[in-house]
Structure formats: C-alpha cells, structure tokens
Design an enzyme around this catalytic site. Sequence first.
Site, PDB file in Angstrom:
ATOM      1  N   GLY A   1       4.899   5.571  -5.451  1.00 29.64           N
ATOM      2  CA  GLY A   1       6.158   5.193  -4.969  1.00 29.64           C
ATOM      3  C   GLY A   1       6.804   4.521  -3.362  1.00 29.64           C
ATOM      4  O   GLY A   1       5.914   4.747  -2.507  1.00 29.64           O
TER       5      GLY A   1
ATOM      6  N   ASP B   1       8.375   5.661  -0.291  1.00 30.30           N
ATOM      7  CA  ASP B   1       7.783   6.955   0.048  1.00 30.30           C
ATOM      8  C   ASP B   1       7.364   7.440   1.373  1.00 30.30           C
ATOM      9  O   ASP B   1       7.530   8.568   2.129  1.00 30.30           O
ATOM     10  CB  ASP B   1       7.863   8.137  -1.080  1.00 30.30           C
ATOM     11  CG  ASP B   1       6.143   8.420  -0.662  1.00 30.30           C
ATOM     12  OD1 ASP B   1       5.065   7.670  -0.910  1.00 30.30           O
ATOM     13  OD2 ASP B   1       5.218   9.209  -0.927  1.00 30.30           O
TER      14      ASP B   1
ATOM     15  N   HIS C   1       0.494  -1.230  -0.131  1.00 27.62           N
ATOM     16  CA  HIS C   1       0.201   0.006   0.433  1.00 27.62           C
ATOM     17  C   HIS C   1       0.989   0.878   0.336  1.00 27.62           C
ATOM     18  O   HIS C   1       0.200   2.208  -0.655  1.00 27.62           O
ATOM     19  CB  HIS C   1      -1.204   0.073   1.443  1.00 27.62           C
ATOM     20  CG  HIS C   1      -2.099  -0.811   0.524  1.00 27.62           C
ATOM     21  ND1 HIS C   1      -3.584  -0.530   1.709  1.00 27.62           N
ATOM     22  CD2 HIS C   1      -1.932  -2.184   0.450  1.00 27.62           C
ATOM     23  CE1 HIS C   1      -3.851  -1.750   1.089  1.00 27.62           C
ATOM     24  NE2 HIS C   1      -3.331  -2.844   0.407  1.00 27.62           N
ATOM     25  N   ASP C   2       2.183   0.712   0.400  1.00 23.53           N
ATOM     26  CA  ASP C   2       3.017   2.595   0.319  1.00 23.53           C
ATOM     27  C   ASP C   2       3.012   2.895  -1.579  1.00 23.53           C
ATOM     28  O   ASP C   2       3.377   3.622  -1.473  1.00 23.53           O
ATOM     29  CB  ASP C   2       4.683   2.759   1.601  1.00 23.53           C
ATOM     30  CG  ASP C   2       4.969   3.704   1.627  1.00 23.53           C
ATOM     31  OD1 ASP C   2       4.213   4.688   0.997  1.00 23.53           O
ATOM     32  OD2 ASP C   2       6.517   3.340   1.801  1.00 23.53           O
TER      33      ASP C   2
ATOM     34  N   ASP D   1       3.025 -19.428   1.583  1.00 28.90           N
ATOM     35  CA  ASP D   1       3.834 -20.249   0.696  1.00 28.90           C
ATOM     36  C   ASP D   1       2.261 -20.199  -0.160  1.00 28.90           C
ATOM     37  O   ASP D   1       1.694 -19.214  -0.179  1.00 28.90           O
ATOM     38  CB  ASP D   1       3.155 -21.726   1.489  1.00 28.90           C
ATOM     39  CG  ASP D   1       2.245 -22.256   2.340  1.00 28.90           C
ATOM     40  OD1 ASP D   1       1.158 -21.177   2.125  1.00 28.90           O
ATOM     41  OD2 ASP D   1       1.445 -23.606   2.747  1.00 28.90           O
TER      42      ASP D   1
ATOM     43  N   HIS E   1      -2.175 -13.058  -0.088  1.00 28.25           N
ATOM     44  CA  HIS E   1      -2.996 -13.776   0.970  1.00 28.25           C
ATOM     45  C   HIS E   1      -3.562 -15.313   1.507  1.00 28.25           C
ATOM     46  O   HIS E   1      -4.960 -15.658   1.758  1.00 28.25           O
ATOM     47  CB  HIS E   1      -4.862 -13.244  -0.109  1.00 28.25           C
ATOM     48  CG  HIS E   1      -4.697 -11.445  -0.450  1.00 28.25           C
ATOM     49  ND1 HIS E   1      -5.410 -11.240  -1.195  1.00 28.25           N
ATOM     50  CD2 HIS E   1      -4.334 -10.858   0.223  1.00 28.25           C
ATOM     51  CE1 HIS E   1      -5.766 -10.156  -1.505  1.00 28.25           C
ATOM     52  NE2 HIS E   1      -4.447  -9.719  -1.194  1.00 28.25           N
TER      53      HIS E   1
ATOM     54  N   SER F   1       4.587   6.955   2.515  1.00 28.50           N
ATOM     55  CA  SER F   1       3.332   8.531   2.706  1.00 28.50           C
ATOM     56  C   SER F   1       2.363   7.538   3.281  1.00 28.50           C
ATOM     57  O   SER F   1       1.509   8.174   3.355  1.00 28.50           O
ATOM     58  CB  SER F   1       2.782   9.121   1.147  1.00 28.50           C
ATOM     59  OG  SER F   1       2.921   7.494   0.188  1.00 28.50           O
TER      60      SER F   1
ATOM     61  N   VAL G   1       1.003   3.616  -4.009  1.00 29.69           N
ATOM     62  CA  VAL G   1       0.806   4.521  -3.906  1.00 29.69           C
ATOM     63  C   VAL G   1       2.078   6.480  -4.192  1.00 29.69           C
ATOM     64  O   VAL G   1       2.213   6.107  -3.216  1.00 29.69           O
ATOM     65  CB  VAL G   1      -0.467   5.075  -2.975  1.00 29.69           C
ATOM     66  CG1 VAL G   1      -1.103   6.828  -3.012  1.00 29.69           C
ATOM     67  CG2 VAL G   1      -1.720   4.371  -3.481  1.00 29.69           C
TER      68      VAL G   1
END
Length: 348
Positions: A77, A79, A71-72, A272, A200, A81, A75
């Site tokens: 790159g 960074d 998730h970082d 795995d 997942h 954020s 969005v």
Amino acid sequence: MRLSAAVLCALVAVQAALLLAAVPSAQAGELEVGYYSKKCKGVENVVKWHIIKALKANRRTGAALIRLLFHDCFVRGCDGSVLLDASYENPHPEKEAPVNIGLAAFDLLEEIKASVEKRCPEVVSCSDILIYAARDAASILSNGNVHFDVPAGRLDGFVSKADEAQAELPDSIHDVKQLIENFAKKNFTVEELVILSGAHAIGQGHCSSFTGRLTEPASQITPAYRDLLNYKCSQGSNPPVVNNVRDEDYGVVARFMPGFTSRVRKIPDFLDNSYYHNNLAKIVTFHSDWTLLTHKEALGHVHEYADNGTLWDEDFADSLVKLSKLPMPAGSKGEIRKKCSVINHRLY
Ligand code: HEM
C-alpha cells in the site's frame, strides 16, 4: 564501535517503546481530501511550490514521481516503504529490487519533507507528500489536463523488503496474462491496467528493461524503431532511452524514422494519450506494453484511449486516485517519519 550489554539493552528498550508508540495505519476509507487543512495549513501549496521549481529545472523529474507513486502503492500500500534506505537492520529495502531500476526523485522528496517539517513538525507523512508531489507532476506535465484532489491521512510504514517489491510489481518482460493477474491481485481491472500503462507516454527506461524487444519480429515492433533502439543502446553501458520516440533527439529520429520527424517535440515529457498511438504503431519500448495488443479487451481499450484523449486524462486521474488508496496490510502500524528515507527510531 563496540557497545556494552547495558547500553545495547537500553537502546533496544528505547526502540521498542518508540515502536509501541506507533499508531495503527489509516485505512482507505479514512483518507480525507483537505486532511491537513487545519493540522498543517498550506502544506499542499508547499509541495506544489517545490514541484514547480523542480520541474522547471528538470522536467524529467515528473515522470520519476509518477512512477514512484505506482511503485510505493503497489507494494504494502501507499506507505512510503519505497522511500526507505538500506540500514543495518534492513539491508535490502524495496529500492534495491531489480524491478525498481531507475527510480529517482528521492532527494527532492527529502527536500520537500524537510521544509514541511519546519512548518509543522511530525504532522505530514512522507506517503502523503509523495502522492501530492505525483499529483502536481501529472498536472504540470499534462498542462492541467490530468487533475484530481488527493485524499490524505496516510501513515509511513516500518517494513520495506526488496523481495516483496520484486514479487509484487509487474515486470517489463511479462505477457498480458501475467499483467492482468498482477493487477487483479490489487483489485485493478484490465481497463485500469491499460489506462495506467498510458503513463509510459513520458519518462525513460534502461536498455536492460527492453533487451528482448531489440530482437522481436516486425509483427511486434516496427523495424525502424527497433533499429533506433539498437543504436541508442549501443551508445553506452545500459543507457536510459526515452519511452516516447517523439522525445528522442531530432537527429536520431531523422536517421532512423524520417517520417516521424514532424512529431519530435522541443519540450519532452508531455503527459497525454500518445502512448496508445505509439502502441498501435508498435513503437513502444517494453514488451509489457506491446503485449496489451494481444488481448481482445485490452486492445479495445487501447483503441478507445487512442481515439479519446480527454477520456484518458480523466480516467488516468481516477486510476491514480484509486492507486493512491491502496491500504497497508491489515494490522500494520505506521508513523509520521521525520525523514522519508529513515524510520524514526533509527534517528536516535
Ligand atoms: C503495467 C505494468 C508496468 C510495467 C511492466 C512497467 C515497467 C516499467 C519499466 C521497466 C520502466 C523503466 C525502468 C528503467 O529501466 O529505468 C518503467 C518506467 C516508467 N513507468 Fe512503468 N511499468 C508499468 C506500469 C506503470 C504504471 C502503472 C505507471 C504509473 C501510473 C508507470 C509509470 C512509469 C513511468 C512514469 C516511467 C518512467 C520513469 C522515469 O523516467 O523515471 N508504469 N516502467
């Protein structure tokens, strides 16, 4: 508190000077394995020590870190954020986007940052710490099968907008076409979409993230599993449910899927290729997971990784490295944050 015009002008001038002192962000090609070996010797071991301790206390934290990396990096790159808190200047940072429901491990990253700051002040970025932490979590949760070196040297960004996160991150109600388009925008292939979705196998999701699955037909979700999910979701107000049914309570599995009890694990969150077996058996939580089976190429890769766990371990590691190299938008400036949740000039 009221500030006089002179004090306000002075504050604005200090903030402007601090922003001007920010350096242009490093581009992907400039990242380097061992970047901190001279600048902050031993930093990777410091991070690892904290991750081992945190996962011993709560193994679930590992999944949170791996999701945070995604998730970082997707969005603006990688960074940091996603780590920024709401502030007066920026009331709606990425964290607040609905698609970021359930993000966690922020306190752990702040704790690691504080101990790294003690060792080498203002040298190691929060974005690098996050990648190291996710790498170590992936390694621990896979018993060392998923391993890779982290090219480092990222800077922490100044911008974090909920709207941007909502627009750029994939949603669990998306169908395969939308997912492929979404990943293609970041230069990721159909195969990489399938590889990364394998994450997942671990962690959890809130019932609101798979409401639609609870009424999908038997051709899309195994009815016994759908009943299990319906039962779990009736047990609270939008409770989290484990992504991998083998991590579910034994009693619940015995009640709804008795044929599955031998696969229930005492230790949860083993990373795995089980996601691919679950997907083919239509026992995955998100519509976005199931929908991979409806696309010829994606389905081929689901079979490929179900059949070859070692290949998935290696390809997953490579895909995480590729994710971790997503650069900030061209021309962006960055800094080494002192605290991961706050831009430096707000600390003064
Ligand atoms: C393909 C598109 C993807 C979609 C639509 C998606 C969606 C979701 C959703 C809805 C959740 C549960 C959030 C909640 O309700 O609390 C979740 C959890 C998770 N996702 Fe994804 N995801 C995707 C790809 C990825 C990728 C690429 C990774 C990492 C490489 C990843 C790693 C995880 C992990 C580890 C969790 C569990 C987090 C935890 O337990 O704290 N996901 N994802």
